[in-house]
Design a protein around this motif. Structure first.
Motif, PDB file in Angstrom:
ATOM      1  N   LEU A   1      48.433  34.811 -49.804  1.00  0.00           N
ATOM      2  CA  LEU A   1      47.292  34.839 -50.720  1.00  0.00           C
ATOM      3  C   LEU A   1      46.309  33.703 -50.424  1.00  0.00           C
ATOM      4  CD1 LEU A   1      49.036  35.721 -54.105  1.00  0.00           C
ATOM      5  CD2 LEU A   1      47.448  37.155 -52.811  1.00  0.00           C
ATOM      6  N   MET A   2      46.838  32.531 -50.059  1.00  0.00           N
ATOM      7  CA  MET A   2      45.968  31.392 -49.780  1.00  0.00           C
ATOM      8  C   MET A   2      45.103  31.624 -48.550  1.00  0.00           C
ATOM      9  SD  MET A   2      46.219  29.242 -52.193  1.00  0.00           S
ATOM     10  CE  MET A   2      45.244  27.955 -51.429  1.00  0.00           C
ATOM     11  N   ALA A   3      45.503  32.572 -47.704  1.00  0.00           N
ATOM     12  CA  ALA A   3      44.678  32.895 -46.538  1.00  0.00           C
ATOM     13  C   ALA A   3      43.337  33.492 -46.949  1.00  0.00           C
ATOM     14  CB  ALA A   3      45.427  33.864 -45.617  1.00  0.00           C
ATOM     15  N   LEU A   4      43.223  33.890 -48.220  1.00  0.00           N
ATOM     16  CA  LEU A   4      41.958  34.435 -48.723  1.00  0.00           C
ATOM     17  C   LEU A   4      40.921  33.353 -49.005  1.00  0.00           C
ATOM     18  CD1 LEU A   4      43.341  37.076 -51.258  1.00  0.00           C
ATOM     19  CD2 LEU A   4      42.234  37.553 -49.058  1.00  0.00           C
ATOM     20  N   GLU A   5      41.307  32.093 -48.901  1.00  0.00           N
ATOM     21  CA  GLU A   5      40.404  31.014 -49.307  1.00  0.00           C
ATOM     22  C   GLU A   5      39.061  31.016 -48.563  1.00  0.00           C
ATOM     23  OE1 GLU A   5      40.578  26.500 -50.926  1.00  0.00           O
ATOM     24  OE2 GLU A   5      42.346  27.388 -50.026  1.00  0.00           O
ATOM     25  N   PRO A   6      39.034  31.258 -47.228  1.00  0.00           N
ATOM     26  CA  PRO A   6      37.714  31.327 -46.578  1.00  0.00           C
ATOM     27  C   PRO A   6      36.822  32.418 -47.164  1.00  0.00           C
ATOM     28  CG  PRO A   6      39.434  31.055 -44.933  1.00  0.00           C
ATOM     29  CD  PRO A   6      40.134  31.316 -46.237  1.00  0.00           C
ATOM     30  N   ALA A   7      37.424  33.554 -47.527  1.00  0.00           N
ATOM     31  CA  ALA A   7      36.629  34.637 -48.125  1.00  0.00           C
ATOM     32  C   ALA A   7      36.084  34.219 -49.487  1.00  0.00           C
ATOM     33  CB  ALA A   7      37.484  35.897 -48.262  1.00  0.00           C
ATOM     34  N   ILE A   8      36.897  33.498 -50.264  1.00  0.00           N
ATOM     35  CA  ILE A   8      36.427  33.018 -51.562  1.00  0.00           C
ATOM     36  C   ILE A   8      35.319  31.988 -51.378  1.00  0.00           C
ATOM     37  CG2 ILE A   8      37.121  31.739 -53.635  1.00  0.00           C
ATOM     38  CD1 ILE A   8      39.773  33.155 -53.514  1.00  0.00           C
ATOM     39  N   GLY A   9      35.430  31.184 -50.309  1.00  0.00           N
ATOM     40  CA  GLY A   9      34.356  30.245 -50.004  1.00  0.00           C
ATOM     41  C   GLY A   9      33.040  30.956 -49.737  1.00  0.00           C
ATOM     42  N   VAL A  10      33.103  32.051 -48.980  1.00  0.00           N
ATOM     43  CA  VAL A  10      31.896  32.847 -48.714  1.00  0.00           C
ATOM     44  C   VAL A  10      31.351  33.433 -50.011  1.00  0.00           C
ATOM     45  CG1 VAL A  10      31.030  34.936 -47.601  1.00  0.00           C
ATOM     46  CG2 VAL A  10      32.522  33.384 -46.330  1.00  0.00           C
ATOM     47  N   LEU A  11      32.247  33.952 -50.855  1.00  0.00           N
ATOM     48  CA  LEU A  11      31.817  34.567 -52.111  1.00  0.00           C
ATOM     49  C   LEU A  11      31.144  33.552 -53.027  1.00  0.00           C
ATOM     50  CD1 LEU A  11      31.776  37.018 -54.005  1.00  0.00           C
ATOM     51  CD2 LEU A  11      34.049  36.313 -54.825  1.00  0.00           C
ATOM     52  N   LEU A  12      31.750  32.363 -53.174  1.00  0.00           N
ATOM     53  CA  LEU A  12      31.142  31.338 -54.029  1.00  0.00           C
ATOM     54  C   LEU A  12      29.853  30.806 -53.420  1.00  0.00           C
ATOM     55  CD1 LEU A  12      32.173  30.181 -56.779  1.00  0.00           C
ATOM     56  CD2 LEU A  12      33.820  31.568 -55.544  1.00  0.00           C
ATOM     57  N   GLY A  13      29.805  30.746 -52.095  1.00  0.00           N
ATOM     58  CA  GLY A  13      28.561  30.352 -51.445  1.00  0.00           C
ATOM     59  C   GLY A  13      27.443  31.329 -51.754  1.00  0.00           C
ATOM     60  N   LEU A  14      27.802  32.615 -51.835  1.00  0.00           N
ATOM     61  CA  LEU A  14      26.814  33.643 -52.144  1.00  0.00           C
ATOM     62  C   LEU A  14      26.374  33.567 -53.605  1.00  0.00           C
ATOM     63  CD1 LEU A  14      25.250  36.286 -51.492  1.00  0.00           C
ATOM     64  CD2 LEU A  14      27.359  37.526 -52.025  1.00  0.00           C
ATOM     65  N   LEU A  15      27.352  33.492 -54.528  1.00  0.00           N
ATOM     66  CA  LEU A  15      27.052  33.571 -55.951  1.00  0.00           C
ATOM     67  C   LEU A  15      26.449  32.292 -56.514  1.00  0.00           C
ATOM     68  CD1 LEU A  15      30.226  35.478 -57.230  1.00  0.00           C
ATOM     69  CD2 LEU A  15      27.961  36.415 -56.695  1.00  0.00           C
ATOM     70  N   VAL A  16      26.939  31.131 -56.048  1.00  0.00           N
ATOM     71  CA  VAL A  16      26.512  29.862 -56.632  1.00  0.00           C
ATOM     72  C   VAL A  16      25.392  29.213 -55.829  1.00  0.00           C
ATOM     73  CG1 VAL A  16      27.275  27.545 -57.313  1.00  0.00           C
ATOM     74  CG2 VAL A  16      28.812  29.500 -57.619  1.00  0.00           C
ATOM     75  N   LEU A  17      25.518  29.265 -54.497  1.00  0.00           N
ATOM     76  CA  LEU A  17      24.565  28.560 -53.642  1.00  0.00           C
ATOM     77  C   LEU A  17      23.543  29.499 -52.994  1.00  0.00           C
ATOM     78  CD1 LEU A  17      27.133  26.189 -51.884  1.00  0.00           C
ATOM     79  CD2 LEU A  17      25.716  25.712 -53.889  1.00  0.00           C
ATOM     80  N   HIS A  18      23.697  30.806 -53.246  1.00  0.00           N
ATOM     81  CA  HIS A  18      22.773  31.805 -52.703  1.00  0.00           C
ATOM     82  C   HIS A  18      22.714  31.754 -51.176  1.00  0.00           C
ATOM     83  CE1 HIS A  18      21.620  32.305 -56.859  1.00  0.00           C
ATOM     84  NE2 HIS A  18      21.269  31.034 -56.929  1.00  0.00           N
ATOM     85  N   GLN A  19      23.893  31.546 -50.568  1.00  0.00           N
ATOM     86  CA  GLN A  19      24.009  31.563 -49.112  1.00  0.00           C
ATOM     87  C   GLN A  19      24.419  32.981 -48.700  1.00  0.00           C
ATOM     88  OE1 GLN A  19      26.990  28.518 -48.673  1.00  0.00           O
ATOM     89  NE2 GLN A  19      25.493  26.849 -48.719  1.00  0.00           N
ATOM     90  N   HIS A  20      23.509  33.705 -48.083  1.00  0.00           N
ATOM     91  CA  HIS A  20      23.729  35.113 -47.770  1.00  0.00           C
ATOM     92  C   HIS A  20      24.252  35.265 -46.346  1.00  0.00           C
ATOM     93  CE1 HIS A  20      21.701  36.517 -51.453  1.00  0.00           C
ATOM     94  NE2 HIS A  20      20.908  35.480 -51.268  1.00  0.00           N
ATOM     95  N   PRO A  21      25.518  35.637 -46.186  1.00  0.00           N
ATOM     96  CA  PRO A  21      26.053  35.816 -44.831  1.00  0.00           C
ATOM     97  C   PRO A  21      25.525  37.096 -44.191  1.00  0.00           C
ATOM     98  CG  PRO A  21      27.696  36.432 -46.454  1.00  0.00           C
ATOM     99  CD  PRO A  21      26.538  35.879 -47.218  1.00  0.00           C
ATOM    100  N   ARG A  22      25.309  37.031 -42.883  1.00  0.00           N
ATOM    101  CA  ARG A  22      24.931  38.232 -42.142  1.00  0.00           C
ATOM    102  C   ARG A  22      26.164  39.050 -41.816  1.00  0.00           C
ATOM    103  NH1 ARG A  22      21.214  34.366 -40.723  1.00  0.00           N
ATOM    104  NH2 ARG A  22      22.657  33.348 -39.269  1.00  0.00           N
ATOM    105  N   PHE A  23      25.937  40.252 -41.286  1.00  0.00           N
ATOM    106  CA  PHE A  23      27.049  41.168 -41.014  1.00  0.00           C
ATOM    107  C   PHE A  23      28.062  40.540 -40.068  1.00  0.00           C
ATOM    108  CE2 PHE A  23      29.003  44.506 -38.405  1.00  0.00           C
ATOM    109  CZ  PHE A  23      29.642  45.236 -39.401  1.00  0.00           C
ATOM    110  N   ALA A  24      27.580  39.919 -38.996  1.00  0.00           N
ATOM    111  CA  ALA A  24      28.493  39.292 -38.033  1.00  0.00           C
ATOM    112  C   ALA A  24      29.312  38.191 -38.694  1.00  0.00           C
ATOM    113  CB  ALA A  24      27.707  38.732 -36.848  1.00  0.00           C
ATOM    114  N   GLN A  25      28.707  37.457 -39.630  1.00  0.00           N
ATOM    115  CA  GLN A  25      29.425  36.398 -40.323  1.00  0.00           C
ATOM    116  C   GLN A  25      30.490  36.975 -41.248  1.00  0.00           C
ATOM    117  OE1 GLN A  25      25.847  34.512 -41.914  1.00  0.00           O
ATOM    118  NE2 GLN A  25      26.210  32.742 -40.584  1.00  0.00           N
ATOM    119  N   GLY A  26      30.200  38.137 -41.847  1.00  0.00           N
ATOM    120  CA  GLY A  26      31.213  38.807 -42.658  1.00  0.00           C
ATOM    121  C   GLY A  26      32.408  39.220 -41.826  1.00  0.00           C
ATOM    122  N   ILE A  27      32.166  39.732 -40.620  1.00  0.00           N
ATOM    123  CA  ILE A  27      33.260  40.069 -39.708  1.00  0.00           C
ATOM    124  C   ILE A  27      34.031  38.813 -39.333  1.00  0.00           C
ATOM    125  CG2 ILE A  27      33.825  40.990 -37.423  1.00  0.00           C
ATOM    126  CD1 ILE A  27      32.948  43.100 -39.426  1.00  0.00           C
ATOM    127  N   GLY A  28      33.306  37.717 -39.133  1.00  0.00           N
ATOM    128  CA  GLY A  28      33.951  36.456 -38.759  1.00  0.00           C
ATOM    129  C   GLY A  28      34.930  35.969 -39.808  1.00  0.00           C
TER     130      GLY A  28
END
Length: 286
Positions: A219-246
């Motif tokens: 479950l802790m392996a999900l932490e990078p994905a949660i980082g992306v999600l919080l970056g999107l919701l709180v900091l408005h950092q929008h990942p591109r498609f390639a970054q989502g695959i990454g």
């Protein structure tokens, strides 16, 4: 994980006032005061051979915290978490003593390349270097944690290592924050200290008492994905498609390494992040 990443995201506002090192120092110092208040440091049971390890754990935590905050000041939150995640993932792969397991850090590194997109020529070298230093600090922390895994339990370990971490961060944090600390900054940092380290440690300790190390680490392996999600919701950092695959590759590699990185032999339930007896990604090693 939500508390950890939310605390990281919200730290950016404080960093504008007192810098990443100053924020790390204040946050760790407030956390240290809280842990000492609720759990007396077990200094009487501390052996001579334990002292270098405890100091090493505290220093590793302090360096990791400062480096990570410096990274998220320059890179998207999800990217910083993914790079930092390479540390525990590599330790898990090497600890498995399996050549096949070494493929997972390589897969995660490919994910990091997709996240940073160096072909666009916009890579922030300082930010990547800071995130890589945080990854090394995390890996060192895990290796040192194994040395004291059976010596201390519960919050007692935290009451020793977090003050050392705060003192380590103070070497660069005090000069950076000097003259910029105000009551609003102190109040905000106290709230951040509850989000990270205090609340996650307590929740992880409760979780580890109720689930297996394999399930917890996966479950802790999900932490990078949660980082992306919080970056999107709180900091408005929008990942591109390639970054989502990454980030998907990093999560996959972390979960796979967890399943191959189990150490032989039984262990007592671990304590949470930054405690000398455990770390969330120490469970990548079982």
């Amino acid at each position: 994980m939500l508390s950890v990443q939310l605390g990281s995201a919200l730290s950016l506002g404080v960093m504008d006032a007192i810098g990443p090192a100053g924020t790390a120092w204040l946050r760790l110092s407030i956390g240290a005061v809280i842990f000492i208040a609720i759990a007396r440091p077990p200094l009487r049971t501390l052996g001579r051979n334990d002292i270098p390890v405890v100091l090493g754990l505290g220093v590793s935590t302090g360096v990791q915290t400062v480096a990570f905050l410096a990274a998220i000041q320059r890179l998207p939150l999800g990217t910083s978490v993914a790079i930092e995640f390479l540390g525990p993932l590599t330790v898990a792969a090497i600890g498995s003593h399996s050549r096949r397991a070494l493929a997972w850090p390589t897969l995660a590194l490919a994910g990091v390349v997709l996240l940073t997109e160096p072909w666009h020529g916009r890579v922030n070298t300082i930010g990547v270097t800071c995130a890589a230093l945080a990854a090394i600090g995390w890996a060192a922390y895990i290796l040192l944690t194994q040395r004291l895994g059976d010596r201390f339990t519960g919050l007692g370990g935290l009451s020793m290592t977090v003050p050392v971490a705060a003192a380590t961060a103070a070497t660069v944090g005090i000069p950076q924050a000097a003259g910029h600390i105000t009551l609003p900054v102190l109040a905000a940092t106290a709230g951040l200290a509850l989000l990270l380290p205090v609340l996650p440690y307590a929740l992880e300790l409760l979780a580890l008492r109720r689930m297996t190390h394999l399930a917890f680490g996966t479950l802790m392996a999900l932490e990078p994905a949660i980082g992306v999600l919080l970056g999107l919701l709180v900091l408005h950092q929008h990942p591109r498609f390639a970054q989502g695959i990454g980030v998907a590759l990093v999560v996959l590699a972390g979960a796979a390494a967890q399943r191959e990185g189990q150490r032989a032999g039984p262990r007592e339930p671990s304590a949470p992040r930054d405690a000398p007896q455990a770390h969330p990604h120490l469970d990548l090693l079982g």
